[in-house]
Every structure is written in C-alpha cells, then in structure tokens.
Enzyme design. Structure first.
Site, PDB file in Angstrom:
ATOM      1  N   CYS A   1       1.057  -3.905  -0.061  1.00 57.37           N
ATOM      2  CA  CYS A   1       1.721  -4.910   0.767  1.00 57.37           C
ATOM      3  C   CYS A   1       2.259  -6.073  -0.054  1.00 57.37           C
ATOM      4  O   CYS A   1       3.099  -6.828   0.437  1.00 57.37           O
ATOM      5  CB  CYS A   1       0.783  -5.394   1.865  1.00 57.37           C
ATOM      6  SG  CYS A   1      -0.738  -6.157   1.258  1.00 57.37           S
TER       7      CYS A   1
ATOM      8  N   GLN B   1       3.220  -5.651   8.751  1.00 55.61           N
ATOM      9  CA  GLN B   1       3.241  -4.915   7.497  1.00 55.61           C
ATOM     10  C   GLN B   1       3.139  -3.419   7.739  1.00 55.61           C
ATOM     11  O   GLN B   1       3.797  -2.617   7.067  1.00 55.61           O
ATOM     12  CB  GLN B   1       2.103  -5.376   6.589  1.00 55.61           C
ATOM     13  CG  GLN B   1       2.057  -4.673   5.241  1.00 55.61           C
ATOM     14  CD  GLN B   1       3.262  -4.976   4.387  1.00 55.61           C
ATOM     15  OE1 GLN B   1       3.582  -6.142   4.150  1.00 55.61           O
ATOM     16  NE2 GLN B   1       3.960  -3.947   3.916  1.00 55.61           N
TER      17      GLN B   1
ATOM     18  N   HIS C   1      -2.750  -7.319  10.234  1.00 58.54           N
ATOM     19  CA  HIS C   1      -1.395  -7.585   9.722  1.00 58.54           C
ATOM     20  C   HIS C   1      -0.474  -6.473  10.235  1.00 58.54           C
ATOM     21  O   HIS C   1       0.019  -5.640   9.476  1.00 58.54           O
ATOM     22  CB  HIS C   1      -1.412  -7.610   8.198  1.00 58.54           C
ATOM     23  CG  HIS C   1      -0.179  -8.203   7.578  1.00 58.54           C
ATOM     24  ND1 HIS C   1       0.869  -8.722   8.321  1.00 58.54           N
ATOM     25  CD2 HIS C   1       0.180  -8.350   6.260  1.00 58.54           C
ATOM     26  CE1 HIS C   1       1.801  -9.170   7.497  1.00 58.54           C
ATOM     27  NE2 HIS C   1       1.413  -8.956   6.250  1.00 58.54           N
TER      28      HIS C   1
ATOM     29  N   ARG D   1      10.324  -4.636   5.495  1.00 61.08           N
ATOM     30  CA  ARG D   1       9.838  -5.680   6.399  1.00 61.08           C
ATOM     31  C   ARG D   1      10.997  -6.251   7.224  1.00 61.08           C
ATOM     32  O   ARG D   1      10.848  -6.526   8.424  1.00 61.08           O
ATOM     33  CB  ARG D   1       9.161  -6.806   5.595  1.00 61.08           C
ATOM     34  CG  ARG D   1       7.823  -6.453   4.968  1.00 61.08           C
ATOM     35  CD  ARG D   1       6.706  -6.302   5.977  1.00 61.08           C
ATOM     36  NE  ARG D   1       6.526  -7.494   6.781  1.00 61.08           N
ATOM     37  CZ  ARG D   1       5.816  -8.566   6.408  1.00 61.08           C
ATOM     38  NH1 ARG D   1       5.225  -8.579   5.214  1.00 61.08           N
ATOM     39  NH2 ARG D   1       5.673  -9.598   7.204  1.00 61.08           N
TER      40      ARG D   1
ATOM     41  N   ARG E   1       1.578 -17.047  11.489  1.00 64.52           N
ATOM     42  CA  ARG E   1       0.822 -16.554  10.327  1.00 64.52           C
ATOM     43  C   ARG E   1      -0.320 -17.529  10.117  1.00 64.52           C
ATOM     44  O   ARG E   1      -0.117 -18.665   9.690  1.00 64.52           O
ATOM     45  CB  ARG E   1       1.730 -16.482   9.099  1.00 64.52           C
ATOM     46  CG  ARG E   1       1.075 -15.863   7.857  1.00 64.52           C
ATOM     47  CD  ARG E   1       2.101 -15.767   6.730  1.00 64.52           C
ATOM     48  NE  ARG E   1       1.548 -15.301   5.487  1.00 64.52           N
ATOM     49  CZ  ARG E   1       1.525 -14.028   5.096  1.00 64.52           C
ATOM     50  NH1 ARG E   1       2.020 -13.089   5.888  1.00 64.52           N
ATOM     51  NH2 ARG E   1       1.022 -13.688   3.926  1.00 64.52           N
TER      52      ARG E   1
ATOM     53  N   ASP F   1      -4.738  -3.202  -1.575  1.00 65.36           N
ATOM     54  CA  ASP F   1      -4.418  -4.621  -1.421  1.00 65.36           C
ATOM     55  C   ASP F   1      -5.233  -5.376  -2.461  1.00 65.36           C
ATOM     56  O   ASP F   1      -6.118  -4.806  -3.114  1.00 65.36           O
ATOM     57  CB  ASP F   1      -4.760  -5.082   0.008  1.00 65.36           C
ATOM     58  CG  ASP F   1      -4.226  -6.472   0.341  1.00 65.36           C
ATOM     59  OD1 ASP F   1      -3.409  -7.010  -0.440  1.00 65.36           O
ATOM     60  OD2 ASP F   1      -4.635  -7.021   1.372  1.00 65.36           O
TER      61      ASP F   1
END
Length: 311
Positions: A260, A135, A132, A288, A105, A220
C-alpha cells in the site's frame, strides 16, 4: 433514498463491489482515451478531513474531484473546530449542510462511525486504525487488471494484523478468495474480524510456508502511524518476515506483489523488491485515483453502466 457510507468493504454488497472494480477500470480506460472530459461533479464539493498524514490518499481524492469537475477541501484539525473540541457529530451536521460528501482519514474507527451516523451526506473511510477499504478497492482492481477474476484465488498477507490486514480479511469475504495471514505470534488480526471470515482466512506463522503456491503476496510497514515508539521492538519481533525475491520464488510463477506504500526498503521488504517485475505497486498506487472516482460516482450518482459523454 438513504445515504450510503463507505466505512468498510462490508458496507457494499459483493455485487456492488464487483461493479465498482469494473467501473474503475472503465473510468481509467476512458481517461486514457478521452482525457478528463467526463465531468459529472460540476459544482460538487468533497470535504477531506485529515488527522493522519497522507500522500496517495490526498492526491488521489483531490485529483479525482478535479478531473470530475468538482472541488476538494483539505481540512486538518488545525483548520477546523474539531481541533478545539467541537463534538464530532456537530461537525458532521455542519458539513452536511455545505458539501456533497466527506472523506475522513483518522485514528479512531468508532469516531468515524459517530461522524457518519450524524452525516446526511456520504462519508468515506480514507483510513482508520481498524480499516483501510479504499486501498483494497485499488488492490483488487490491480489484481483484476493483471490476472483477471480474483474469485477462488489465494493471497497471502505477511506482517502485522493491522488495519490493512483487516481490510484484506473483509476483501476475502466479499470477493470470495482465500487469504493466508502470516504474522509473528502476538500480532494476529482482531479475533472478531478473523472469525467473521470463516474458512476463507487462515493464520500462519511461517512466511516461507505461507507463500507456497499463492497468486498474490502483500505486506505493509511493521509499525503503522502512531506506533513509532514500538519500532525497535517490532523490528526484532518481525525478524524473518521480510518479503524478498526468494520468497516470491516459492509462489506461483505469475505471482504479483502489492504494497500500500510508503514502503520501508530493507525492513518489511528487501531493498530491491519494488524493482522486481512481479511488484506492481506503482500501478496499484495509481489505481487509487480510478477506484475512488468509481466510489465517489457510485455514492453520489448511483450506477453508471457505460462511458458517458461530457455533461
């Protein structure tokens, strides 16, 4: 067999991605029925490199490895020689000699590609400034659980043309659905990523028009990690782009809302939107865990077509 990495959704074929979604649902259902009795990763280790902070990513990957009988190592720049300038490729080569997979990450997607090129074990993108993909596995899984096959449906992304938006664009390509990207002028997604999606993706600038008749709405935060100094400007530029209950009312009657997380209530969403029954963000967050279990299993063991007994 060549090492498989998961840096974007484009690293797997559409058929492999569909398999992962169904496998994730099977793993989730199996966990509810049998508990964490399936432990295929005994003595396996996942290294987790975090240059950006995380809640859902860290907890889901650590829990996935623990429930699968393996182990996860949390590594920050302070904990590794990366923080003292060791070349990315050198770190990748060292970790390849010691662990079974690496999750990263970080900020630079190019840096992640450099790491993967030097790694002889699978590398997973747990977020970069450009993408990402993990996700999106959870997002498509949630959509599938709630509404069935995503193919041919219509989603709208409202907000910044950021890494999440880029992964939604790739998802439209791979899962064959229509995506409307609705953003203020000047905040469009990267042109090459948009162009590669062809007629599956369109860009609009009127949120109320964009949500008309869609199956799914998602958004987001307006300022991602590393953009905090732009917060005030972005709040002004994104005026009118807050997702509200009234906005969802213009979509299909069975619309679902995804985010997310973390969400800034009162900014990109209304203060009460996450309490609306059309919002399924908690299921999305929980998925997830299951989506990443399916991904780890696929990268390390290949396809598993049925629920296995304990090894």
């Amino acid at each position: 067999m060549a090492t498989r990495h998961f840096l974007t959704l484009l690293d797997l074929s559409p058929e492999e991605l569909r398999y992962l979604i169904q496998r994730a649902i099977s793993i989730k259902n199996g966990l509810k029925t049998h508990g964490p009795s399936y432990t295929p990763f005994s003595n396996r280790t996942l290294a987790m490199i975090f240059e950006k902070s995380s809640t859902r990513t860290r907890v889901s990957f650590e829990t996935a490895m623990a429930q699968f009988g393996g182990h996860a190592l949390f590594l920050s720049p302070r904990d590794t020689q990366l923080g003292r300038g060791e070349p990315i490729g050198d770190t990748a080569r060292v970790l390849s000699e010691m662990v079974d997979a690496v999750m990263v990450r970080t900020f630079s997607h190019a840096g992640l590609e450099t790491f993967a090129a030097a790694s002889s074990v699978p590398v997973i993108n747990a977020l970069t400034d450009d993408y990402h993909p993990c996700q999106l596995l959870a997002d498509v899984m949630t959509w599938t659980e709630k509404r069935g096959n995503i193919r041919g449906r219509t989603a709208v992304w409202i907000g910044d043309g950021n890494n999440m938006c880029h992964s939604w664009i790739n998802a439209a390509r791979q899962f064959d659905f229509q995506l409307r990207v609705c953003c203020p002028r000047g905040y469009e997604p990267r042109q090459d990523i948009f162009d590669a999606a062809g007629d599956r993706v369109s860009v609009l600038h009127d949120p109320m028009a964009a949500v008309e008749g869609v199956d799914l709405v998602t958004t987001d935060v307006w300022a991602s990690m590393g953009q905090e100094e732009e917060q005030a400007k972005r709040e002004a530029d994104f005026a009118g782009f807050q997702v509200t209950e009234a906005m969802l009312d213009r979509a299909r009657s069975d619309v679902i809302f995804l985010h997310c997380l973390p969400a800034h209530r009162g900014e990109e969403i209304s203060t009460t939107l996450l309490d609306d029954p059309r919002a399924v963000v908690w299921q999305e967050a929980g998925n997830r865990l299951h989506a990443q279990k399916a991904l780890l299993e696929f990268l390390l063991l290949g396809r598993v077509e049925s629920w296995p007994t304990q090894q």
